[in-house]
Write an enzyme that holds these catalytic residues in place. Structure first.
Site, mmCIF file in Angstrom:
data_model
loop_
_atom_site.group_PDB
_atom_site.id
_atom_site.type_symbol
_atom_site.label_atom_id
_atom_site.label_comp_id
_atom_site.label_asym_id
_atom_site.label_seq_id
_atom_site.Cartn_x
_atom_site.Cartn_y
_atom_site.Cartn_z
ATOM 1 N N ASN B 135 -18.740 -29.212 -21.027
ATOM 2 C CA ASN B 135 -18.074 -29.429 -22.304
ATOM 3 C C ASN B 135 -18.995 -29.041 -23.460
ATOM 4 O OD1 ASN B 135 -15.989 -30.595 -20.773
ATOM 5 N ND2 ASN B 135 -16.940 -32.624 -20.881
ATOM 6 N N GLN B 142 -17.834 -33.249 -25.409
ATOM 7 C CA GLN B 142 -19.286 -33.301 -25.148
ATOM 8 C C GLN B 142 -19.866 -34.506 -25.866
ATOM 9 O OE1 GLN B 142 -21.698 -30.000 -26.621
ATOM 10 N NE2 GLN B 142 -23.433 -30.579 -25.332
ATOM 11 N N HIS B 148 -24.856 -29.522 -20.217
ATOM 12 C CA HIS B 148 -24.955 -29.884 -18.797
ATOM 13 C C HIS B 148 -23.648 -29.579 -18.097
ATOM 14 C CE1 HIS B 148 -23.648 -33.323 -21.200
ATOM 15 N NE2 HIS B 148 -22.964 -33.764 -20.161
ATOM 16 N N PHE B 149 -23.784 -29.115 -16.858
ATOM 17 C CA PHE B 149 -22.622 -28.971 -15.987
ATOM 18 C C PHE B 149 -22.457 -30.252 -15.184
ATOM 19 C CE2 PHE B 149 -23.395 -24.416 -16.603
ATOM 20 C CZ PHE B 149 -22.109 -23.898 -16.628
#
Lengths: 208, 208
Positions: B135, B142, B148-149
């Site tokens: 995001n 986010q 970050h995944f």
């Protein structure tokens, strides 16, 4: 039972159930069909929209695919049932069912172009926020069994709208078909923005 | 106003609002804190859990971070408010706000390790389906402003459960804290599975 090309192409829509093709059958896979129809070009120097790379079948009654990136390993195009303008799918050319079926080289290229496409879609749409989503398997809402990343611009929405957006992102709720008149200039802008992002990358490398 | 380390670490939870740190301030970023606390190791030969790479602060009252991957460019660890067992976050070590702020080299490595981690999390949990989600910006849900995944195993759920899961994935609804007794062996399994996946990659390269 064999789906026609047209009905196969309709299977793009991640909001609809799949039909008639088995999970590992690339011969009826709509994304494999796109990958074989549209040949690679240099993303740093995209061809004009009328080029055979982008319009190989001029005059065909098939739904148009708006390709925005086409390399030897990967292909990306506008989702035909976008959640927002600029909703793009990125996948390996070869039939890979899940992310874990991609080769290590494809996985690196997917990572590289997720960043490039994200920047290009943001520049072309003017929407600064976006989601990257990739679903593996039916329990995770994967419909087309050829792995693909979604890049989905997220315009500011009020709370109820945001909830509906999220729920639709995973296959529920209403989605509208791509407007082809809006799609053509949008795809062109994304291709140009990709070329610019790659130009900046290359300039960065040259400085090192 | 300066948050203590403990409250900063609580800011992990993507389901909670952020506090006290500005978007571009890496000094109070919880993921930067993890990146500087845990030094890189060879993912093909992970250290034992008691090693200073994985337990640098033995006996500290801080919430434990369960690191599963730690390379010069990237770090991955268990989400402290997992949506399902095995929910992992993967990010660049350096503070990058959005995916477009990552360097091209980081973007490629993220792609490479998304595949490796996906395979390892599947092997460690036995859950064959999963989502990858990333995001960018507040409108896209986010919360921690260090990109970050998420890799999120998706156990089979009935329809209502699946809807709740999806909605929670984007910041609404109830999430439970990580059970530390379950997390330690799970993180160990994931590290071992990563080493195996990399071993298979290397064997593939040797054959070429």
């Amino acid at each position: 039972m064999a789906p026609t090309t047209t009905t196969t192409l309709n299977a793009f829509d991640p909001g609809q159930p799949t039909h008639a093709h088995s999970d590992d059958d690339s011969s009826s896979c709509p994304f494999c069909h796109i990958a074989t129809t549209y040949s690679p070009y240099d993303p740093a120097d995209p061809p004009v929209a009328s080029s055979p790379h982008l319009d190989p079948d001029a005059g065909s009654p098939e739904p148009t695919t708006f390709v925005v990136l086409s390399t030897p390993l990967l292909i990306a195009f506008l989702d035909i049932m976008p959640l927002s303008p600029g909703h793009v799918l990125l996948c390996p050319r070869s039939h890979r069912r899940k992310l874990t079926d991609a080769t290590p080289a494809e996985a690196r290229e997917l990572g590289r172009y997720l960043r490039v496409l994200s920047a290009a879609v943001g520049a072309a749409t003017g929407v600064p926020d976006w989601n990257v989503v990739q679903n593996n398997g039916a329990a995770a809402a994967q419909v087309v069994p050829h792995m693909h990343f979604h890049i989905i611009p997220r315009p500011e929405l009020r709370s109820r709208g945001a909830e509906r957006f999220t729920s639709t992102m995973f296959g529920r709720g209403q989605r509208e078909e791509l407007d082809e008149d809006e799609a053509a200039p949008l795809a062109e802008s994304i291709r140009q923005a990709i070329a610019e992002v790659i130009g900046v990358e290359e300039a960065g490398k040259a400085k090192l």
